[in-house]
Design a protein around this motif. Structure first.
Motif, PDB file in Angstrom:
ATOM      1  N   GLN A 189       4.080  -1.074   3.456  1.00 22.17           N
ATOM      2  CA  GLN A 189       3.536   0.253   3.173  1.00 22.17           C
ATOM      3  C   GLN A 189       4.639   1.280   2.919  1.00 22.17           C
ATOM      4  OE1 GLN A 189      -0.391   0.843   5.715  1.00 22.17           O
ATOM      5  NE2 GLN A 189       1.273   0.199   7.050  1.00 22.17           N
ATOM      6  N   ALA A 190       4.263   2.306   2.186  1.00 18.69           N
ATOM      7  CA  ALA A 190       5.149   3.448   1.945  1.00 18.69           C
ATOM      8  C   ALA A 190       4.297   4.714   2.015  1.00 18.69           C
ATOM      9  CB  ALA A 190       5.825   3.335   0.583  1.00 18.69           C
ATOM     10  N   VAL A 191       4.981   5.854   2.160  1.00 18.24           N
ATOM     11  CA  VAL A 191       4.295   7.149   2.224  1.00 18.24           C
ATOM     12  C   VAL A 191       4.960   8.125   1.268  1.00 18.24           C
ATOM     13  CG1 VAL A 191       3.850   9.189   3.667  1.00 18.24           C
ATOM     14  CG2 VAL A 191       3.481   6.891   4.611  1.00 18.24           C
ATOM     15  N   LEU A 192       4.137   8.832   0.500  1.00 15.65           N
ATOM     16  CA  LEU A 192       4.574   9.959  -0.326  1.00 15.65           C
ATOM     17  C   LEU A 192       3.880  11.201   0.222  1.00 15.65           C
ATOM     18  CD1 LEU A 192       4.702  10.163  -4.209  1.00 15.65           C
ATOM     19  CD2 LEU A 192       3.570  11.940  -2.904  1.00 15.65           C
ATOM     20  N   ALA A 193       4.659  12.258   0.494  1.00 12.40           N
ATOM     21  CA  ALA A 193       4.047  13.480   1.050  1.00 12.40           C
ATOM     22  C   ALA A 193       4.892  14.701   0.703  1.00 12.40           C
ATOM     23  CB  ALA A 193       3.894  13.360   2.563  1.00 12.40           C
ATOM     24  N   GLY A 194       4.253  15.869   0.734  1.00 12.43           N
ATOM     25  CA  GLY A 194       4.937  17.128   0.503  1.00 12.43           C
ATOM     26  C   GLY A 194       5.439  17.715   1.812  1.00 12.43           C
ATOM     27  N   ILE A 207       0.845  -1.202   0.000  1.00 15.93           N
ATOM     28  CA  ILE A 207       0.000   0.000   0.000  1.00 15.93           C
ATOM     29  C   ILE A 207       0.877   1.247   0.000  1.00 15.93           C
ATOM     30  CG2 ILE A 207      -1.783   1.290   1.226  1.00 15.93           C
ATOM     31  CD1 ILE A 207      -2.522  -1.340   2.654  1.00 15.93           C
ATOM     32  N   LEU A 208       0.570   2.181  -0.877  1.00 18.71           N
ATOM     33  CA  LEU A 208       1.200   3.491  -0.868  1.00 18.71           C
ATOM     34  C   LEU A 208       0.187   4.520  -0.368  1.00 18.71           C
ATOM     35  CD1 LEU A 208       3.395   5.582  -1.556  1.00 18.71           C
ATOM     36  CD2 LEU A 208       2.492   5.625  -3.896  1.00 18.71           C
ATOM     37  N   HIS A 209       0.520   5.220   0.716  1.00 14.77           N
ATOM     38  CA  HIS A 209      -0.306   6.309   1.232  1.00 14.77           C
ATOM     39  C   HIS A 209       0.243   7.618   0.668  1.00 14.77           C
ATOM     40  CE1 HIS A 209      -2.166   3.751   4.417  1.00 14.77           C
ATOM     41  NE2 HIS A 209      -1.020   3.111   4.321  1.00 14.77           N
ATOM     42  N   ALA A 210      -0.620   8.443   0.101  1.00 17.39           N
ATOM     43  CA  ALA A 210      -0.156   9.658  -0.573  1.00 17.39           C
ATOM     44  C   ALA A 210      -0.913  10.889  -0.079  1.00 17.39           C
ATOM     45  CB  ALA A 210      -0.322   9.516  -2.081  1.00 17.39           C
ATOM     46  N   LEU A 211      -0.166  11.978   0.104  1.00 12.22           N
ATOM     47  CA  LEU A 211      -0.725  13.256   0.561  1.00 12.22           C
ATOM     48  C   LEU A 211       0.154  14.359   0.002  1.00 12.22           C
ATOM     49  CD1 LEU A 211      -2.668  14.897   2.445  1.00 12.22           C
ATOM     50  CD2 LEU A 211      -0.990  14.517   4.277  1.00 12.22           C
TER      51      LEU A 211
END
Length: 406
Positions: free
Chosen positions: A34-39, A3-7
């Motif tokens: 899981q991984a996270v992409l965020a600004g 799962i990739l969580h993105a914000l």
């Protein structure tokens, strides 16, 4: 399953950031990779990301050479330095799109997710579909994205033309689901009401609290006019029981609005404390000592803190935000756990007509007096029944609802 969580903004200090963190934790407990992409800002660490103990974090760096402006926020007032979407010009947008797509490409090639959980029905969700049309993308609406459709029409046209390619759009409530179908012109079966969540291990009542001679009230949120904070202060000034009231204001906002609100505290009849942003563990403890929680906001998606306050044993007073009553149900009103205040007419999404403000403040003041009298008299409701009514509104429950669509 990966799962990739993105914000597209910072993963802490806002409702969507809480969603990301808590859904990540629910996925971790179920054993998902899981991984996270965020600004995030280039030179500032985000403690909320550190708390997740991430191996796979893919940041899009703002205030950097390629993105030389602050993180762009879904709200025009953010609890940190930010840029408004409505202020983005063509050059800024080109660099924004380029950097996000560069990081998306990196995370997809390296982490190889099976599904993306993207926060906000906005630009980031369309970038995924531009690059990887066959990657299953689930998008969570937080309400602020609907607001940006009106505030940033040029960007809204991009979103509207592409977002229907995402597999599912999740609404906080049934009223929001209808709006999503209308705004984005998507099929009814693609829009699913998922609701919100809370962590019962963090937010729970202190059943051994002793009655005291004062009413402890809390407000948690941005210090700004759109959240109704100045009207809350005026309403408490008008309360008959103001000498028994202690109000704690928790949160921050843009310098101009929050500074004006904070300066006005010194001239209030009731005792008012401005606590700023507090750590999560401190907020949990504060809500357990709170008699009354008030949210006089003019615009929200589905306010998480209302559920957290109810779970902590506080009575709640809240504006009649669309979909909230439907989500929480009639029984909480019957028990006296929550009261709704009719909002004034709004001339835009979060600004009331001046001629309606006095009546709104009067309604709010009267309701605060009613709740304060009950609290001072020691009248209680069945907190065990309240907790039972909130059982399906945990983060684990929300994750399970999303999981069915993986």
């Amino acid at each position: 399953m990966r799962i990739l969580h993105a914000l597209a903004q910072r993963p802490g200090r806002t409702g969507s950031g809480v969603f990301l963190q808590q859904l990540f934790k629910a996925g971790y407990e179920k054993g998902y990779e899981q991984a996270v992409l965020a600004g995030v800002p280039l030179l500032e660490q985000d403690p909320d990301i550190d708390n997740l103990e991430l191996k796979n974090f893919y940041p899009v760096l703002f205030e950097s050479e390629n993105l030389p402006f602050p993180v762009v926020g879904m709200s025009d007032v953010m609890p940190y330095k930010s840029t408004k979407y409505s202020d983005i010009n063509e050059t800024m947008y080109e660099s924004y799109e380029k950097e996000f797509k560069k990081v998306i490409t990196s995370v997809i090639e390296e982490f190889k997710p099976d599904v993306v959980i993207c926060n906000h029905i906005w630009l980031l969700s369309t970038f995924f579909k531009d690059l990887y049309p066959n990657l299953k993308t689930l998008v969570l609406c937080h309400g602020t994205d609907l607001r940006q459709m009106k505030l940033s029409p040029k960007l809204a046209s991009i979103v509207k033309s592409k977002v229907s390619r995402c597999e599912y759009l999740f609404a906080l409530n049934s009223a929001q689901a209808k709006t999503i179908q209308e705004y984005y012109d998507v099929e009814e079966e693609k829009v699913i009401v998922s609701g919100s969540g809370y962590n019962p291990d963090m937010f729970f009542p202190n059943k051994n609290r002793e009655k005291n001679d004062n009413v402890k009230i809390a407000y948690v949120g941005k210090m700004c006019n759109a959240k109704g904070v100045p009207h809350l202060l005026n309403a408490i000034d008008s309360c008959k029981k103001y000498e028994h009231i202690e109000l704690n204001l928790i949160g921050s906002g843009s310098a101009l609005e929050s500074d004006e609100i904070i300066k006005s505290i010194d001239n209030r009849k009731a005792k008012v404390n401005y606590l700023g942003i507090v750590p999560q563990e401190e907020l949990e403890k504060l809500l357990r000592t709170c008699d009354l929680f008030i949210l006089p906001s003019f615009f929200e998606g589905l306010p998480l803190v209302v559920i957290e306050a109810l779970a902590s044993g506080a009575k709640v007073i809240c504006t009649d935000l669309p979909g909230l009553d439907d989500f929480l149900g009639e029984r909480l009103k019957e028990l006296g756990a929550i009261r709704y205040i009719k909002m004034p007419r709004l001339k835009n999404v979060d600004t009331p007509y001046e001629e309606d403000v006095c009546e709104f403040e009067d309604r709010l003041s009267q309701t605060i007096d009613e709740a304060s009298c009950e609290i001072l008299e020691g009248k209680k409701y069945d907190i065990d029944e309240v907790i039972k009514l909130l059982e399906d509104k945990t983060w684990s429950g929300l994750f399970n609802r999303l999981e069915k669509m993986f």
